[in-house]
Design an enzyme around this catalytic site. Structure first.
Site, mmCIF file in Angstrom:
data_model
loop_
_atom_site.group_PDB
_atom_site.id
_atom_site.type_symbol
_atom_site.label_atom_id
_atom_site.label_comp_id
_atom_site.label_asym_id
_atom_site.label_seq_id
_atom_site.Cartn_x
_atom_site.Cartn_y
_atom_site.Cartn_z
ATOM 1 N N PHE A 138 0.850 -1.192 0.000
ATOM 2 C CA PHE A 138 0.000 0.000 0.000
ATOM 3 C C PHE A 138 0.886 1.242 0.000
ATOM 4 C CE2 PHE A 138 -2.921 3.174 1.587
ATOM 5 C CZ PHE A 138 -4.185 2.751 1.179
ATOM 6 N N GLY A 140 0.376 5.162 -1.874
ATOM 7 C CA GLY A 140 -0.479 6.321 -1.637
ATOM 8 C C GLY A 140 -1.948 5.961 -1.565
ATOM 9 N N GLY A 141 -2.265 4.731 -1.941
ATOM 10 C CA GLY A 141 -3.666 4.306 -1.871
ATOM 11 C C GLY A 141 -4.546 4.925 -2.948
ATOM 12 N N THR A 142 -3.955 5.235 -4.106
ATOM 13 C CA THR A 142 -4.733 5.934 -5.135
ATOM 14 C C THR A 142 -5.149 5.042 -6.298
ATOM 15 O OG1 THR A 142 -2.761 6.636 -6.344
ATOM 16 C CG2 THR A 142 -3.541 8.098 -4.595
ATOM 17 N N SER A 143 -5.021 3.737 -6.152
ATOM 18 C CA SER A 143 -5.431 2.845 -7.246
ATOM 19 C C SER A 143 -6.879 3.102 -7.650
ATOM 20 C CB SER A 143 -5.294 1.382 -6.817
ATOM 21 O OG SER A 143 -5.862 0.534 -7.812
ATOM 22 N N ARG A 410 -14.851 15.235 -8.114
ATOM 23 C CA ARG A 410 -15.552 13.946 -8.097
ATOM 24 C C ARG A 410 -16.198 13.683 -6.735
ATOM 25 N NH1 ARG A 410 -12.631 8.131 -8.591
ATOM 26 N NH2 ARG A 410 -11.397 9.188 -7.022
ATOM 27 N N TYR A 471 -8.513 9.207 -22.940
ATOM 28 C CA TYR A 471 -8.963 9.196 -21.546
ATOM 29 C C TYR A 471 -10.431 9.610 -21.524
ATOM 30 C CZ TYR A 471 -8.509 9.998 -16.475
ATOM 31 O OH TYR A 471 -8.620 9.941 -15.108
#
Lengths: 569, 569
Positions: A138, A140-143, A410, A471
């Site tokens: 783990f 930055g936990g930004t997945s 978001r 994107y």
């Protein structure tokens, strides 16, 4: 426990930003969303819930594993409170955010270990191997691809949080390389480099919260990739730990013919083969000036042609460092969100015959303004030739200023009941128009079919001599079952990407969400290669089970939305 | 059999060039060699022998294998004459050349198969798997690291010669990519591209005889790598065959985050995992002009600093496309070989205080002379700052004219009894001076210890932001046992490279000669990764046994010189 508090401050558990800082959506923006997505968008569907209202299952860490983990990192760095575990229960995808807001988490790690050295990382992994637990690295936990969720795992799962393994180890100003501990936050790395006159030049949208190890493990690409390259291009060396041994690749030379480049097996391995503890990255002298250009093209094809000519004719170093083309829908939405000034711009462009303009942002970073200007001038010839209408440079400055703001927006949209997600791909130039049309169409069709017609917008933001990324961002009114809505659209888009011959991911990585499409991309033989590497390095399937490697058995397990697709590896 | 005849014409079996075209060494050059290396250099130790005077062992291809191979490629494309087999008995290393000239070949393939399609390649591999034979893929036959010799192999060995699998499949002028059959000769590929206004920009010294598949399989780097990149940078996709299935990587997009880059496992796999049948390469518009600069630096350190600043400050596209710095010895030898004009230049430089000058050649290719001149001017500032003395540009033109001539000169030197070999490495800038000193010293010491003091010269010819290559050439009088002399020096140099922390090969590849050093570079875990891939893709060890992958057992088998080191994989 201050580490946990720091994280709470940095990354609020229910989304991306700090709710105290959330700016409410302007009235005109709310009105636009209401019009475009239907009345439901104005309701508040997902307010953040209190952290302590979320139930977590009892930890499966037994006494012997606990004792081994305490030996590895010290009791104060083995966390198992509900809050600590919830904070590592997922990444930042839409399903992750919705799930945590509804308080129903299908996966929560059983404990969190916070090693501070390469040795401690090795000891944590060894403890988990010895006591049959799984490890989820783990950063930055930004997945946003369910790269951090071991849903369905029967063993105890230890979240290996790398935030204490942080900092610059050495900057070699002569060789232009910098070695960092893998858990270093990108923003801290950049601060350390800037203080010495250097930059990494890597600024993905996750920049404010992601870690360097995470960038490397997921083959990240930043907004300045046109100028500075992808993280793959920057990695000069990696060091790390697998359950069967430690590795160090790339440290001897900048280039080699000594067999297959094993460094490139670890880059993009997503924690499934091992965990990175150190990364050596190429750095460059920090630019002194930035020049900005904003133009509008009459259509997406002209814009894509201009980007292609920029990269093919000017080359890597001379083309703009940031290139970003919004399609007509994204342009319309952006101008709509901008309110009065956006409307004025639309009228200005309509007068010039651009009824469905494609807004394009270009940035040049350089050592001197003279050089930046020289590059800008060469580029402008190509832009003009392809029908670009010049816009005020402040539009490009405005984009630059707000470049990391989308995740915060978001949060706000989700709170307001808007279904909002992004996905991305890349393909060759000759296939760009088709992929844009087919994938965009598949998303729109899926939203329509679900009774929630929405907005599907797209931009190109990474260019290569032979192709570019696409994107997509899509918004709609949230359906009754938001996770089902998400899965339906995701599946339609992914299948369209595969069918159109594009890559399933250009920079978000595979995680759990894309792995069933990976076989289409790398073939049965590619899957066997990954599996052979996995079996060799991690025969017990300790490392990040359920991500990356497609399973070829027919056993079904829950995915990130709870739907069943395939077994964990 | 015309294919065989073509090859004989193209690549004379006893060396590199056509003996009919060999220009005898000028008198002043012979005199210099006599002075520097001792009297033996003037004798003729290794005249080419007649092809039919070489004895080859009986072919081990049995009836069933033969029949399966004929089914695969047709009887006319399965060759087994002594001449055909000898032509594929090795590459172009010094031991290869000496061995074939002495007529003692420790390895000769048992048959040569010449497939013309991907399918035929797959059928040849399948036939060899079914009938327990080994396969040695053979492109241009220019390996200098024993990459083509299966010495000690107990099974029948089939040389899989790819020269019929040749030609441009498609050039995509829009995407700037070209797909070729893997057996396409580099020179033919470049001719096909130039006819359409493109270039690959890949010109290693083997250019006149090497194949594209060989470039990719060995991670080749060309003389223009500073401008155009290594072959690794150019590969957009590969297709090929392994004993357990066919592969295709990279075809969907120019860049991806879909897991580890498996394309980079096939690049550099040296035929040990499978055989490439198609390669897709990035191409660029062919330059219209070339500008030349020759300068001399007062010492190697200043020259290296200048190169470092060129690449770090100007970047990939703006630095010279060719950068080449000779150390003081190489400069002295080059000027010596040039005769009177060289002597004049030495005097000119001595007057300017350069007693041991380092000759430096720089080339710029560009679309217009204006642009090339602009780049040249920026570079000249950096050169001047580091003490460069400008020389006539015709020296750089002379180098360009003779850039592929060294292998022909080597033929002549070997004929005259000169021991002449090259080896190369790369390291980071901060380690360049140490590696130059230590490896050069190890070679010189080994020559001295063998009673054949020689000349050891070096150049830098490939630069990266973080480091550069070092290419050593060494000459001495040939000892009584030339192969033993070669092995002694090679071992000393390789051990010095490993000890100095550099890569065992920058662009020659691993082959058989370097594989025992690969473990130092990639570690025990890297060796296990390669072995796991090998076991998965080629469990019967059919493909190019004995190259690339270090063996960790203690079993010893003969190396390229006949000395024992390690077992085949």
């Amino acid at each position: 426990m201050d580490v946990t508090l720091q994280q709470v401050q940095r990354s609020v558990w229910w989304g991306w930003g700090d709710p105290a800082n959330a700016a409410p959506l302007p009235v005109h923006a709310r009105r636009m969303l209401d019009e475009r997505l239907g009345a439901r968008s104005s309701t508040t569907n997902h307010p953040p819930v209190q952290l302590d209202s979320i139930e977590v299952p009892e930890s499966r860490v037994g006494d012997r594993l606990r004792s081994a983990l305490i030996d590895a990192v010290g009791a104060e760095h083995l966390l198992d409170s509900a809050a600590d575990r919830i904070l590592r229960a997922g990444g930042k995808s839409y399903p992750d955010l919705v799930r945590v807001r509804t308080g129903h988490l299908p996966y929560v790690p059983d404990a969190v270990a916070l090693p501070s050295t390469h040795r401690e990382v090795a000891d944590v992994v060894a403890a988990c191997v010895a006591h049959d637990a799984a490890v989820v690295p783990f950063g930055g936990g930004t997945s946003v691809v369910a790269g951090l969720t071991a849903t369905g795992e029967q063993r105890a799962v230890v979240s290996l949080d790398l935030r204490r393994l942080a900092g610059l180890i050495r900057l070699d100003e002569h060789d232009h390389t910098a070695t960092f501990h893998a858990g270093t936050m990108a923003i801290d790395a950049e601060t350390a480099l800037r203080a010495r006159g250097f930059t990494l030049g890597h600024f993905p949208q996750s920049y404010q919260q992601a870690s360097l190890g995470g960038f490397v493990a997921t083959r990240s690409a930043g907004q300045s990739s046109s100028g500075y390259g992808r993280i793959d291009d920057m990695v000069d060396g990696v060091r790390g730990v697998t359950p069967t041994g430690e590795f160090e690749f790339g440290s001897r030379s900048p280039a080699s013919a000594a067999g297959p480049r094993l460094l490139d097996v670890m880059v993009g391995s997503e924690g499934a083969l091992g965990v990175l503890t150190e990364v050596t990255l190429r750095v460059v002298e920090a630019p002194q000036v930035t020049r900005h250009t904003a133009v509008a093209f009459p259509d997406f094809d002209s814009a894509a042609t201009a980007l292609r000519e920029l990269v093919q004719q000017l080359g890597h170093d001379q083309q703009p460092d940031v290139t970003r083309v919004s399609d007509a829908v994204e342009t319309e939405v952006s101008l709509g969100l901008a309110g009065r000034s956006g409307k004025a711009l639309q009228r200005y462009l309509a007068v010039r015959g651009l009824e469905a303009p494609c807004l394009t942002i270009l940035l040049w970073h350089d050592a001197t303004d003279e050089r930046a200007k020289h590059r800008q001038r060469r580029a402008q010839q190509i832009l003009k030739r392809n029908g670009a209408v010049t816009l005020p440079a402040k539009i490009a400055r405005g984009w630059e200023h707000g470049r990391f703001s989308a995740p915060y927006l978001r949060d706000e949209l989700i709170t307001r009941g808007v279904f909002v997600e992004t996905l991305e791909t890349a393909t060759h130039w000759s296939n760009i128009a088709a992929v844009h049309r087919r994938v965009g169409g598949a998303i729109a069709d899926a939203l329509d079919a679900g009774g929630t017609p929405g907005v599907v917008q797209c931009h190109i933001s990474h260019v290569y001599p032979s192709g570019a990324s696409l994107y997509f961002t899509y918004l709609a009114a949230e359906a009754d079952d938001a996770l089902d809505q998400w899965q339906t659209v995701k599946t339609a888009a992914s299948e369209a990407i595969v069918a159109a011959g594009a890559t399933i991911t250009h920079h978000h990585a595979v995680g759990r969400d894309h792995r069933r499409y990976l076989a289409d991309e790398i073939g049965e033989i590619g899957v066997r290669m990954l599996r052979a590497l996995k079996n060799e390095l991690d025969p017990g399937d300790t490392m990040n089970p359920c991500v990356l490697i497609p399973d070829t058995t027919s056993q079904k397990v829950p995915t990130s939305t709870g739907a069943t697709t395939e077994a964990p590896s």
